[in-house]
Design a protein around this motif. Structure first.
Motif, PDB file in Angstrom:
ATOM      1  N   MET A 124       0.817  -1.207   0.000  1.00 42.60           N
ATOM      2  CA  MET A 124       0.000   0.000   0.000  1.00 42.60           C
ATOM      3  C   MET A 124       0.854   1.261   0.000  1.00 42.60           C
ATOM      4  SD  MET A 124      -2.948  -0.946  -0.547  1.00 42.60           S
ATOM      5  CE  MET A 124      -3.418   0.768  -0.691  1.00 42.60           C
ATOM      6  N   TYR A 125       2.008   1.218   0.648  1.00 41.71           N
ATOM      7  CA  TYR A 125       2.901   2.381   0.589  1.00 41.71           C
ATOM      8  C   TYR A 125       3.326   2.657  -0.847  1.00 41.71           C
ATOM      9  CZ  TYR A 125       7.028   5.276   0.798  1.00 41.71           C
ATOM     10  OH  TYR A 125       7.942   6.275   0.563  1.00 41.71           O
ATOM     11  N   ASP A 126       3.648   1.595  -1.598  1.00 38.01           N
ATOM     12  CA  ASP A 126       4.049   1.775  -2.991  1.00 38.01           C
ATOM     13  C   ASP A 126       2.922   2.382  -3.813  1.00 38.01           C
ATOM     14  OD1 ASP A 126       6.486   0.728  -2.424  1.00 38.01           O
ATOM     15  OD2 ASP A 126       6.136  -1.224  -3.350  1.00 38.01           O
ATOM     16  N   ASN A 130       2.445   9.137  -0.831  1.00 41.17           N
ATOM     17  CA  ASN A 130       2.306  10.474  -0.251  1.00 41.17           C
ATOM     18  C   ASN A 130       1.112  10.602   0.699  1.00 41.17           C
ATOM     19  OD1 ASN A 130       4.486  11.351  -1.830  1.00 41.17           O
ATOM     20  ND2 ASN A 130       3.135  11.758  -3.570  1.00 41.17           N
ATOM     21  N   ALA A 131       0.480   9.472   1.040  1.00 37.38           N
ATOM     22  CA  ALA A 131      -0.774   9.531   1.798  1.00 37.38           C
ATOM     23  C   ALA A 131      -0.582   9.652   3.295  1.00 37.38           C
ATOM     24  CB  ALA A 131      -1.617   8.289   1.496  1.00 37.38           C
ATOM     25  N   GLY A 132       0.597   9.357   3.797  1.00 38.34           N
ATOM     26  CA  GLY A 132       0.806   9.383   5.237  1.00 38.34           C
ATOM     27  C   GLY A 132       0.584   8.006   5.844  1.00 38.34           C
ATOM     28  N   ARG A 133       1.227   7.795   6.998  1.00 32.62           N
ATOM     29  CA  ARG A 133       1.224   6.465   7.613  1.00 32.62           C
ATOM     30  C   ARG A 133      -0.176   5.964   7.952  1.00 32.62           C
ATOM     31  NH1 ARG A 133       5.396   4.337  12.212  1.00 32.62           N
ATOM     32  NH2 ARG A 133       4.495   2.255  12.488  1.00 32.62           N
ATOM     33  N   GLU A 134      -1.010   6.806   8.531  1.00 29.80           N
ATOM     34  CA  GLU A 134      -2.330   6.359   8.981  1.00 29.80           C
ATOM     35  C   GLU A 134      -3.168   5.835   7.809  1.00 29.80           C
ATOM     36  OE1 GLU A 134      -6.292   7.992  11.395  1.00 29.80           O
ATOM     37  OE2 GLU A 134      -4.542   9.299  11.097  1.00 29.80           O
ATOM     38  N   LYS A 135      -3.188   6.569   6.725  1.00 27.39           N
ATOM     39  CA  LYS A 135      -4.001   6.147   5.583  1.00 27.39           C
ATOM     40  C   LYS A 135      -3.419   4.912   4.913  1.00 27.39           C
ATOM     41  CE  LYS A 135      -6.582   7.990   1.668  1.00 27.39           C
ATOM     42  NZ  LYS A 135      -6.893   9.220   0.881  1.00 27.39           N
ATOM     43  N   VAL A 136      -2.094   4.856   4.826  1.00 29.17           N
ATOM     44  CA  VAL A 136      -1.449   3.675   4.244  1.00 29.17           C
ATOM     45  C   VAL A 136      -1.832   2.429   5.026  1.00 29.17           C
ATOM     46  CG1 VAL A 136       0.776   2.504   3.973  1.00 29.17           C
ATOM     47  CG2 VAL A 136       0.485   4.852   3.161  1.00 29.17           C
ATOM     48  N   GLU A 137      -1.752   2.498   6.346  1.00 28.13           N
ATOM     49  CA  GLU A 137      -2.013   1.317   7.157  1.00 28.13           C
ATOM     50  C   GLU A 137      -3.497   0.979   7.218  1.00 28.13           C
ATOM     51  OE1 GLU A 137       0.102   1.743  10.847  1.00 28.13           O
ATOM     52  OE2 GLU A 137       2.058   1.645   9.843  1.00 28.13           O
ATOM     53  N   GLN A 138      -4.358   1.969   7.099  1.00 29.01           N
ATOM     54  CA  GLN A 138      -5.800   1.679   7.015  1.00 29.01           C
ATOM     55  C   GLN A 138      -6.110   0.896   5.742  1.00 29.01           C
ATOM     56  OE1 GLN A 138      -7.661   5.536   7.247  1.00 29.01           O
ATOM     57  NE2 GLN A 138      -7.699   5.564   9.496  1.00 29.01           N
TER      58      GLN A 138
END
Length: 331
Positions: A124-126, A130-138
């Motif tokens: 999801m990070y890839d 640029n979304a930030g950690r919280e959104k990536v992990e959600q």
């Protein structure tokens, strides 16, 4: 446009396979690890929603790695040996890497909790750097649940886990025989389509926690070989002659595995589809394996049978002795 455009993902073994192939062929190309926004623009250009997606210099789009690479075999450096026997072996092993060896990639990625978390967050990070950690992990939690729900469909269950892992390790031990020479790749001192298919699966697994740890401990030279295969643009050399290649430990061991595991797997799937069944099972690698049917793998078996029939009787007989009884499935 003056080159190929390859759109993929760093966590996709088929994307890395194609990228490495373009490098080995020394063809002009660009590489884009797609974000979610780029996917929305690129994916509508192809029917099957799988990656990588390739835009040809003429502006047309395609995305099935094997047909694409075979369609450009005449461009740049060849990835398939010209010798008929070695050509068949290359295509069989490439197919096994894409359709069977990949089971281990999917299994390890979504079976163990540490791998689930690592891989979901990484993927999801890839896709949204640029979304930030919280959104990536959600979003990672969503893809993690979705992929885990698909495991049984592709044969990755707690029951088949020991079989899949044992089969993968068997292949890796054979491939390390190749990594230790005397040639740099399966068919000589130049990368083949089969090398790059195994490379793609193994490269992403070299980052996933559980298979990474095993590779570094049990097959350290194969683990290091992955970086040699990643960019073979500067590696020269020739194909081995037929007798030398077919006598190599890596080729003989992998062909034996194709005969007792991969070809029976393809046949069981084809028979199940012919019987209009939704699943199939068979005994391979010392255990019982079961999964849902896949029409694409019927096409794989048909393609291998077509290539087999192109060989003369003497060549088929020689290969059959190495493949074992499973070679009858090709006839």
């Amino acid at each position: 446009m003056s080159g190929y455009e390859v759109y993929g993902a760093l966590g996709s073994p088929y994307s890395l396979k194609v990228r490495a192939a373009m490098r080995a062929k020394r063809l002009r190309h660009s590489w884009t690890g797609m974000t979610g926004e780029e996917r929305a623009v690129v994916m509508p250009n192809v029917k099957a929603q799988v990656i990588p997606v390739i835009r040809r210099p003429d502006g047309s789009w395609t995305n099935d790695s094997t047909p694409f690479l075979l369609s450009i075999e005449h461009e740049g450096r060849a990835l398939v040996p010209q010798d008929p026997a070695l050509r068949f072996v290359c295509l069989l092993l490439e197919d096994m890497a894409d359709e069977w060896f990949m089971k281990a990639m999917f299994h390890y990625r979504w079976f163990y909790e540490a791998d689930q978390e690592w891989c979901a967050n990484w993927l999801m990070y890839d896709s949204m750097p640029n979304a930030g950690r919280e959104k990536v992990e959600q979003n990672a939690a969503v893809i993690r649940a979705r992929q885990i729900s698909r495991m049984a469909l592709v044969g990755c269950t707690p029951e088949t886990a020991p079989l899949i892992e044992a089969s993968w390790k068997r292949s890796c031990l054979a491939l390390q025989e190749m990594a230790l020479g005397p040639a740099r790749y399966l068919f000589g001192d130049r990368a083949s389509l089969a090398d790059l298919a195994f490379y793609g699966q193994l490269k992403v697994m070299s980052y996933d926690p559980t298979p990474m740890a095993w590779q570094r401990e049990a097959v350290p030279y194969l683990y290091r070989w992955l970086d040699h295969a990643d960019d073979a643009s500067g590696a020269g050399g020739d194909w081995m002659d037929r007798n030398t290649a077919l006598a190599s430990p890596a080729i003989t061991q992998l062909l034996a595995q194709a005969g007792d595991t991969y070809l029976p797997f393809l046949l069981a799937n084809a028979k199940a589809i012919e019987a209009e069944a939704e699943t199939f099972s068979l005994s391979i690698e010392g255990g019982r394996y079961e999964q849902g049917v896949f029409k694409y793998q019927v096409k794989c078996l048909a393609g291998l049978r077509e290539e087999w029939q192109r060989l003369d009787e003497t060549t088929r007989a020689g290969l059959a002795r190495i493949i074992g009884p499973g070679a009858d499935i090709l006839g």
